[in-house]
Design a protein around this motif. Sequence first.
Motif, PDB file in Angstrom:
ATOM      1  N   ILE B  38      29.161 -28.682 -18.629  1.00 28.43           N
ATOM      2  CA  ILE B  38      29.394 -29.737 -17.745  1.00 28.43           C
ATOM      3  C   ILE B  38      29.278 -30.859 -18.335  1.00 28.43           C
ATOM      4  N   ASP B  39      30.045 -31.719 -18.237  1.00 27.86           N
ATOM      5  CA  ASP B  39      30.186 -32.994 -18.983  1.00 27.86           C
ATOM      6  C   ASP B  39      30.737 -34.253 -18.073  1.00 27.86           C
ATOM      7  N   ILE B  40      29.803 -34.647 -17.084  1.00 26.19           N
ATOM      8  CA  ILE B  40      30.217 -35.512 -15.843  1.00 26.19           C
ATOM      9  C   ILE B  40      29.104 -36.693 -15.799  1.00 26.19           C
ATOM     10  N   ASP B  41      28.160 -36.647 -16.573  1.00 18.96           N
ATOM     11  CA  ASP B  41      27.127 -37.696 -16.507  1.00 18.96           C
ATOM     12  C   ASP B  41      26.480 -38.100 -17.822  1.00 18.96           C
ATOM     13  N   PRO B  42      26.236 -39.148 -18.214  1.00 16.46           N
ATOM     14  CA  PRO B  42      25.701 -39.319 -19.538  1.00 16.46           C
ATOM     15  C   PRO B  42      24.209 -38.555 -19.718  1.00 16.46           C
ATOM     16  N   THR B  43      24.276 -38.232 -21.243  1.00 17.50           N
ATOM     17  CA  THR B  43      23.149 -37.502 -21.638  1.00 17.50           C
ATOM     18  C   THR B  43      22.189 -38.284 -22.312  1.00 17.50           C
ATOM     19  N   GLY B  44      22.924 -39.489 -22.787  1.00 24.09           N
ATOM     20  CA  GLY B  44      22.065 -40.315 -23.714  1.00 24.09           C
ATOM     21  C   GLY B  44      22.783 -41.526 -23.968  1.00 24.09           C
ATOM     22  N   ALA B  45      22.039 -42.456 -24.627  1.00 25.10           N
ATOM     23  CA  ALA B  45      22.906 -43.805 -25.235  1.00 25.10           C
ATOM     24  C   ALA B  45      23.857 -43.320 -25.993  1.00 25.10           C
ATOM     25  N   ASN B  46      25.011 -44.112 -26.322  1.00 23.91           N
ATOM     26  CA  ASN B  46      26.060 -43.739 -27.125  1.00 23.91           C
ATOM     27  C   ASN B  46      26.555 -42.632 -26.940  1.00 23.91           C
ATOM     28  N   THR B  47      26.427 -41.922 -26.049  1.00 22.07           N
ATOM     29  CA  THR B  47      26.933 -40.392 -25.663  1.00 22.07           C
ATOM     30  C   THR B  47      28.246 -40.662 -24.657  1.00 22.07           C
ATOM     31  N   PRO B  48      29.251 -40.682 -25.061  1.00 25.54           N
ATOM     32  CA  PRO B  48      30.398 -40.806 -24.033  1.00 25.54           C
ATOM     33  C   PRO B  48      30.519 -39.733 -23.115  1.00 25.54           C
ATOM     34  N   VAL B  49      31.046 -39.922 -21.787  1.00 28.35           N
ATOM     35  CA  VAL B  49      30.959 -38.825 -20.998  1.00 28.35           C
ATOM     36  C   VAL B  49      32.525 -38.505 -21.105  1.00 28.35           C
ATOM     37  N   ALA B  50      32.853 -37.065 -21.231  1.00 24.40           N
ATOM     38  CA  ALA B  50      34.359 -36.428 -21.388  1.00 24.40           C
ATOM     39  C   ALA B  50      34.940 -36.202 -19.959  1.00 24.40           C
ATOM     40  N   ASN B  51      34.170 -36.080 -19.026  1.00 23.07           N
ATOM     41  CA  ASN B  51      34.506 -35.551 -17.727  1.00 23.07           C
ATOM     42  C   ASN B  51      35.343 -34.512 -17.702  1.00 23.07           C
ATOM     43  N   ARG B  52      34.598 -33.466 -18.300  1.00 21.67           N
ATOM     44  CA  ARG B  52      35.315 -31.925 -18.470  1.00 21.67           C
ATOM     45  C   ARG B  52      34.308 -31.033 -18.175  1.00 21.67           C
ATOM     46  N   ILE B  53      34.780 -29.977 -17.678  1.00 20.63           N
ATOM     47  CA  ILE B  53      33.989 -28.740 -17.527  1.00 20.63           C
ATOM     48  C   ILE B  53      34.659 -27.720 -18.426  1.00 20.63           C
ATOM     49  N   SER B  54      33.783 -26.673 -19.046  1.00 19.87           N
ATOM     50  CA  SER B  54      34.495 -25.635 -19.942  1.00 19.87           C
ATOM     51  C   SER B  54      33.398 -24.383 -20.045  1.00 19.87           C
ATOM     52  N   GLY B  55      34.054 -23.637 -20.356  1.00 16.88           N
ATOM     53  CA  GLY B  55      33.310 -22.297 -20.314  1.00 16.88           C
ATOM     54  C   GLY B  55      33.837 -21.080 -21.287  1.00 16.88           C
ATOM     55  N   ASP B  56      32.831 -20.257 -21.770  1.00 14.64           N
ATOM     56  CA  ASP B  56      33.301 -19.131 -22.428  1.00 14.64           C
ATOM     57  C   ASP B  56      33.000 -17.824 -21.583  1.00 14.64           C
ATOM     58  N   PHE B  57      33.676 -16.959 -21.554  1.00 13.76           N
ATOM     59  CA  PHE B  57      33.253 -15.782 -21.003  1.00 13.76           C
ATOM     60  C   PHE B  57      32.979 -14.491 -21.942  1.00 13.76           C
ATOM     61  N   PHE B  58      31.890 -13.849 -21.848  1.00 17.44           N
ATOM     62  CA  PHE B  58      31.787 -12.540 -22.742  1.00 17.44           C
ATOM     63  C   PHE B  58      31.605 -11.251 -21.819  1.00 17.44           C
ATOM     64  N   ASP B  59      31.971 -10.312 -22.320  1.00 21.43           N
ATOM     65  CA  ASP B  59      31.777  -8.961 -21.530  1.00 21.43           C
ATOM     66  C   ASP B  59      30.366  -8.527 -21.881  1.00 21.43           C
ATOM     67  N   ILE B  60      29.613  -8.106 -21.099  1.00 24.77           N
ATOM     68  CA  ILE B  60      28.410  -7.401 -21.649  1.00 24.77           C
ATOM     69  C   ILE B  60      28.517  -5.868 -21.625  1.00 24.77           C
ATOM     70  N   ASN B  61      28.155  -5.352 -22.797  1.00 24.25           N
ATOM     71  CA  ASN B  61      28.125  -4.018 -23.028  1.00 24.25           C
ATOM     72  C   ASN B  61      26.888  -3.090 -23.172  1.00 24.25           C
ATOM     73  N   SER B  62      26.666  -1.907 -22.755  1.00 22.39           N
ATOM     74  CA  SER B  62      25.388  -1.278 -22.852  1.00 22.39           C
ATOM     75  C   SER B  62      25.568   0.224 -22.823  1.00 22.39           C
ATOM     76  N   VAL B  63      24.814   0.754 -23.752  1.00 20.44           N
ATOM     77  CA  VAL B  63      24.784   2.265 -23.986  1.00 20.44           C
ATOM     78  C   VAL B  63      23.161   2.499 -23.815  1.00 20.44           C
ATOM     79  N   PRO B  64      22.926   3.582 -22.925  1.00 16.26           N
ATOM     80  CA  PRO B  64      21.652   3.690 -22.596  1.00 16.26           C
ATOM     81  C   PRO B  64      21.075   4.635 -23.817  1.00 16.26           C
TER      82      PRO B  64
END
Lengths: 98, 759
Positions: B38-64
């Motif tokens: 989430i990129d909608i408010d400043p997180t520090g000085a000299n840190t521009p805000v990009a006004n974007r949301i992004s994400g990565d999806f992962f499949d969770i796999n499991s073997v008992p």
Amino acid sequence: MKVVHLDLQDGFDGDTVSVEVEGREVTRKRDVKTRRMIGLAESLVVQIPDSAKAIRISVPEKGIACMVDVPKARTYVGASVANGGIETLVSEDPFNYA
Amino acid sequence: MGTQIPAPAAARPVPLSGRYRGEMSAPAAGRSALELRIDIDPTGANTPVANRISGDFFDINSVPIPGGLPRTWQVYRESWIVDQPEVRCFAGAIEITGTMRYWKGSHPATLITISIAWDELALGQAEVTLQETGSAASSRFTCDQVSHFFRELSIEVAACSSISQQPILPAYNTGAHNNRPTDVQARVLDIPKAYAEAGVRVSIDPTIRPIDDSAVSLRAWSSAELYDALQTYFSLAGSEWPRWAMWGILATSFDTPSVGGIMFDVQQERGAAGSPERKGFAVFRNHSWFSALRDGDPTTQNEAAAARQFLYTWVHEAGHAFNFLHSWNKNRPDALSWMNYDWKYDSRNGSNRYWSRFRFRFDDEELIHLRHGDRASVIMGGDPWGASGSASAPPSAEYLRFAPGAMAQAEGNVPLEVLIRSKTYFEFLEPVEIELRLRNLLDNYPLQIDTNLALDYGTVTLYIRRPDGRILEFAPVTCRVAEPAGKLLASSNEGAESGENRHSTLLQLTYGSPGFYFDHPGEYQLRAVYNGLGDIAIPSNMIRLRVGSPTKERDIFAQDFFEHKVGLNLAFNGSASPYLRKGLDVIRTACEQYADTALGAKMAVVAANALGRPFYRVENDKLTQSHKPDFATAISLSERAVNTWKSSAAAQPEVASNLLLQRAASAKADLLARSGRVAQGRSELMTLSKDLLGRGVPSAAVRGIETSAKLLDTSGLPADIRPEGLTADPEAVESVSLATELRTSSRKKSTARTKKPRR
């Protein structure tokens, strides 16, 4: 003799490059390919007669060429294939890359 | 760069922007993971805000694992971005909405809604809902904020001992040189601070590893030597990739003296193809840029320029490792960015203008790529194809458009190795077939696999990168739905020697629904993803193979060969349909014209299968047999294939040649048996088993052939051990033996196959 430091920079993709002075080819390089990480393909050093005022750089297979004035004893020229032709920069200082 | 959210900062305990991580809560709890940015408010000085949301999806796999913790791993699937999200503020809460744009593949329009509440002490969880347009179903994730940074990166550093005087790493006060923007407050920047302003947390290993270069005359490095040094000195070089990690070397000089730094870890530079790329870069201390560099604060303008250039070079080269191209290569030649050259900018804008305007930052588009770009295009080693592509290239680039599954990469300890391999060279026109092998990696625990591995079952997905760079998903001509054919692989420690911990099969790739996949000479790359029992997904390694250039004769023959009717014959492993007769004729011509070659042998197997079995078709509204088996011709053809593979395998042992020999010999045995010569068929199989044992094939695989020999009768090979493409002779059903009856009664009926639920 004058010295031209010619850097073949961006846009080369396996091209043949010819450099002529006063109508005579002084160097020909084959398979010139730009290294994208630095924006440079090859660096050439071309010696030309003191009387020569310009060099002609061409990529014969693409049918593009340009003339570059080289009035000084030592000139640094950067040439790139761009916008359908050859674009050049002339500098008194060497080009550097990162 | 974008409109910041209007709520006053004091209303929230911490910035909302940053990285979040969580799992799917509905519809399939725990089956997917989401890394959200989430990129909608400043997180520090000299840190521009990009006004974007992004994400990565992962499949969770499991073997008992009985008696132990389950073996789990994640498989990265795909990334997405929301441009210009809408933000609504409430008392103590915020709601962010927008339309998701996936970087790859086709997806229905999807709206994302993120709700976050807070109290005076802390942020609550981010509740994320994804709603496809026109669908009542939705997916939900619950995520916790894990960082105010959007990415994290670690850097290991090595330095040549001949130039290891300080400074090895840069630190520069932006006010030190007089040529600078006058409205920017001076600050001290080093690599971590420069990247922190871009939203990336960089940690540099404090141990600088020395490279003793005192005894050799090497004073100028080549890219190949730098890559070799990376393999030696980077502690993570041999680890699993992708990862957020890099290696930087301070070296003497480059073999091109005008180069002050280079990111050498791409195929074009290092000369070695394949993944993972973009792990390493170099800075050259002896370059003229740094001749005035001194330890401590600069005392002259020359020293300040050198220190400034030193910082610039380190940050610039690390930027290439994030897959940034130079500014002018992105049609932004006037960008005031770490990724531009000062002299390039000045040539367009006036002498010394770059440094007078440069604010020591990446440009807005680069920040979006760095923080929110397609993960595979940003993370080091993220492209399993090693394509050296860049998401900062024009978005219409075709190589960006391919199936998202092609980028799947596993993270964690997978229980099963999915290996593909083949010979590295195929003759022009030769059908491409590769071996797929599944191997149990678990000790003391057997693993069930599905042996329906032919590509038309959908258990295995295969991706092909063609010489033109396009990456395609192999689309079979047919689609089969069936109950999984389960097989238990022995544990790794018990089955390694006998071969019972692994299973191999041949995958036929030549022809699919779009046509021929290998119809051009050149280099191809292949990867597979196995979707196995328990709904697990495991990607394979990547292999390279070359299709040779044609002789004039083969080039002419190609005109007839690369034709739909030939392709369907190959896909069906031979057909006696009159509609495909022309294709079978071409195949038979290839058998004769290219006898004793791999092409001839493979065509012989196809032709033998077409000629050696009966064929039924509807004529005058009645199903009739239109072709009776021509056993004599079929057996002769299969004999030819067997002899070719025997001499080929003996002369040039190759991957998959044993499987090809097995297929040809099994086909011949099947034909012999169905023609009434059962004893000869059994003898063929026993000869095969001896041949394969002599070549080191594991005993488990050979035992299967010996079992086939015992079960062989006039109905041919049993269906469950018949090689792919060989069908039963229905005329022989009435003469089936008791053993075959028992086998038939134990076969499961076909049912629809359920697929992994989509998000």
